[in-house]
Enzyme design. Structure first.
Site, PDB file in Angstrom:
ATOM      1  N   SER A   1      48.425  41.933  43.561  1.00  0.00           N
ATOM      2  CA  SER A   1      48.586  42.326  42.155  1.00  0.00           C
ATOM      3  C   SER A   1      48.726  43.823  41.920  1.00  0.00           C
ATOM      4  CB  SER A   1      47.415  41.794  41.322  1.00  0.00           C
ATOM      5  OG  SER A   1      47.604  40.428  41.028  1.00  0.00           O
TER       6      SER A   1
ATOM      7  N   SER B   1      44.434  41.169  35.104  1.00  0.00           N
ATOM      8  CA  SER B   1      45.482  40.893  36.084  1.00  0.00           C
ATOM      9  C   SER B   1      46.163  39.549  35.834  1.00  0.00           C
ATOM     10  CB  SER B   1      44.914  40.932  37.514  1.00  0.00           C
ATOM     11  OG  SER B   1      45.945  41.093  38.458  1.00  0.00           O
TER      12      SER B   1
ATOM     13  N   LYS C   1      51.683  45.024  39.928  1.00  0.00           N
ATOM     14  CA  LYS C   1      51.745  45.179  38.467  1.00  0.00           C
ATOM     15  C   LYS C   1      51.821  46.641  38.024  1.00  0.00           C
ATOM     16  CE  LYS C   1      49.424  40.769  37.466  1.00  0.00           C
ATOM     17  NZ  LYS C   1      48.955  40.268  38.764  1.00  0.00           N
TER      18      LYS C   1
ATOM     19  N   LYS D   1      44.277  49.412  39.582  1.00  0.00           N
ATOM     20  CA  LYS D   1      44.656  48.004  39.734  1.00  0.00           C
ATOM     21  C   LYS D   1      44.098  47.383  40.999  1.00  0.00           C
ATOM     22  CE  LYS D   1      46.395  44.424  38.185  1.00  0.00           C
ATOM     23  NZ  LYS D   1      45.194  43.846  38.846  1.00  0.00           N
TER      24      LYS D   1
END
Length: 294
Positions: A62, A126, A65, A241
């Site tokens: 993730s 997320s 992102k 993140k």
């Protein structure tokens, strides 16, 4: 389709960036747990404070992102969409409900969502369905958005980065087969994070949120446990993140400001401890920042 992509690229603004970070050779150190790749850099000076295996392309889960955020914020900045642009979930987005273990906002077919709501959910918890929804808003289709992601990676001079989707789920998990995992080196992820913050500093308003309330009134907590107000808090941390998939392992791109200077950290493939895939990445991030940045 190529004409549409060209128009989108022009509207979004694909910015070329030449980085001038100096590599540093550091003797391997002892950490509380191991990690496949690591990097810590001073974003103000460009100095690499620590690195280990930072140039090898690896699955990034993730952390993908961060590029999705960059492109969405480009689109808002250029006026193509706004924070209040509304979206009703497509069948493709609704189908993500089948992936039970994947983080998601769990959108409803008969409801509309603003870009702000989707961006918040993608950033804080997320949410993979929110990331796909934003890709459809910006690119029309996931495929067109992914083409923009890869074009931006080339503009950033990231030769070891390739995207297959806007959220970071493994290709096998999605049923798309081997060789469809988003890949980047730790150094490339640090470049993306650095450019995201420098170009769109407002992203920190979202990455620093400890939680948000869903439409159903459910408090949804940030996956970054180092944020002030979270249970593993570290003063100065404001993003960025987390990530985890079977292919990537536990990952984290962190950002913090110490003594007026921003540092960016990236960990990929952090070792599990007694089945725990969450806390070890934050422990190593703290260790790295305290040894080299504070």
């Amino acid at each position: 389709m190529k004409k549409l992509l060209l128009v989108l690229l022009i509207c979004l603004g694909i910015y070329a960036v030449v980085t001038q970070w100096n590599d540093v050779q550091v003797i391997e150190e002892n950490w509380s747990v191991s990690s496949k790749a690591m990097i810590l850099l001073n974003a103000h000076t460009g100095e690499v404070l620590y690195e280990k295996n930072s140039k090898k392309p690896l699955p990034i889960a993730s952390m993908t992102k961060l590029m999705t955020q960059y492109i969405v914020l480009n689109t808002i900045k250029n006026g193509t969409i706004s924070w209040e642009t509304t979206y009703q979930p497509s069948s493709t987005v609704l189908d993500m409900a089948q992936f039970a273990s994947a983080s998601k906002l769990s959108m409803k077919a008969n409801e509309s969502y603003t870009v702000r709501e989707l961006f918040t959910a993608m950033t804080v918890i997320s949410a993979n369905d929110a990331a796909l929804a934003l890709a459809e808003i910006v690119g029309g289709t996931e495929e067109e958005f992914v083409a923009i992601m890869n074009e931006q990676a080339r503009a950033f001079k990231l030769k070891k980065t390739v995207f297959y989707n806007p959220h970071g789920l493994d290709g096998n998990y999605l049923g798309r087969g081997e060789g469809k995992d988003n890949l980047a080196s730790a150094k490339d992820m640090a470049i993306i994070a650095d450019q995201l913050i420098k170009t769109h500093p407002q992203v920190l308003e979202f990455t620093s949120m400890t939680h948000f309330m869903s439409k159903q009134g459910v408090k949804m907590w940030n996956t970054n446990l180092l944020l002030p107000g979270m249970r593993m808090q570290m003063d100065g941390v404001d993003g960025l993140k987390t990530g985890y998939t079977d292919a990537a392992g536990s990952c984290f791109t962190g950002s913090a400001v110490f003594n007026g200077e921003r540092v960016i950290s990236v960990l990929i493939g952090v070792e599990e401890v007694d089945g725990d895939t969450i806390e070890p990445r934050f422990n190593v991030t703290r260790e790295m920042m305290e040894r080299y940045a504070k």
